[in-house]
Scaffold this active site. Structure first.
Site, mmCIF file in Angstrom:
data_model
loop_
_atom_site.group_PDB
_atom_site.id
_atom_site.type_symbol
_atom_site.label_atom_id
_atom_site.label_comp_id
_atom_site.label_asym_id
_atom_site.label_seq_id
_atom_site.Cartn_x
_atom_site.Cartn_y
_atom_site.Cartn_z
ATOM 1 C CB VAL A 143 5.462 14.328 -2.175
ATOM 2 C CG1 VAL A 143 4.794 14.996 -3.340
ATOM 3 C CG2 VAL A 143 4.617 14.455 -0.943
ATOM 4 C CB CYS A 144 2.796 9.297 -2.043
ATOM 5 S SG CYS A 144 3.489 8.394 -0.649
ATOM 6 C CB ALA A 145 -1.040 9.814 1.130
#
Length: 135
Positions: free
Chosen positions: A92-94
C-alpha cells in the site's frame, strides 16, 4: 491522416498513456486488489501488509498491523520479510503508484502472492476501515 494532424496533442496523450500502462505491466507490479478483497485476504489468509509511503505519511495514519518499509528501502530491507514469501502480501501507498513499483521488487525477490492495494490508503480510508497512528 487529417484527423491525426488536427488532433496531434490527443494522439500523443493517448500514446503516452498507453506506454505508461505497458511499462507498469512489464515492470511486473502486483495484481491490483480492491479494499474488499484485501480485507478478505487479511482475515482469511493472514496476509501481510507493507506500507511503502514515506515516514511522514505513515505517521499521519496507516493500516493497523502494517509494516512500514519506505519504497526507497524495500530492496535493502527485503530480508526482514523473506519468511512471508509464501503468504499473500498486500502493498500500500497513498494512491497505488509507488506500491506497484514495490510489488515488482517483491515479485523479483521470489514472493509468490503480491497484491497492489488499488487506490492506496485513500481507498482504505474512504471505505471507513481502521487507520492508526500507533507504531
Amino acid at each position: 491522416m487529417d484527423f491525426v494532424q488536427q488532433n496531434m496533442m490527443w494522439v500523443m496523450l493517448a500514446a503516452i498513456s498507453g506506454g505508461m500502462l505497458l511499462l507498469q505491466t512489464l515492470r511486473g507490479g502486483g495484481d491490483n486488489i480492491s479494499v474488499a478483497d484485501a480485507t478478505l485476504k487479511l482475515n482469511r489468509e493472514d496476509a501481510l501488509i507493507i506500507d511503502v509511503r514515506e515516514t511522514h505519511e505513515w505517521d499521519r495514519g496507516h493500516i493497523p498491523n502494517a509494516r512500514h518499509i519506505a519504497l526507497g528501502q524495500i530492496g535493502k530491507r527485503i530480508q526482514e520479510i523473506e519468511k512471508f514469501k509464501s503468504r499473500p502480501v498486500i502493498v500500500v501507498c497513498a494512491s497505488g503508484n509507488r506500491s506497484s513499483s514495490a510489488c515488482g521488487t517483491l515479485k523479483r525477490a521470489g514472493f509468490e502472492q503480491v497484491f497492489n492495494l488499488a487506490g492506496g490508503i485513500g481507498a482504505w480510508s474512504e471505505a471507513n476501515l481502521p487507520v492508526t497512528t500507533k507504531h
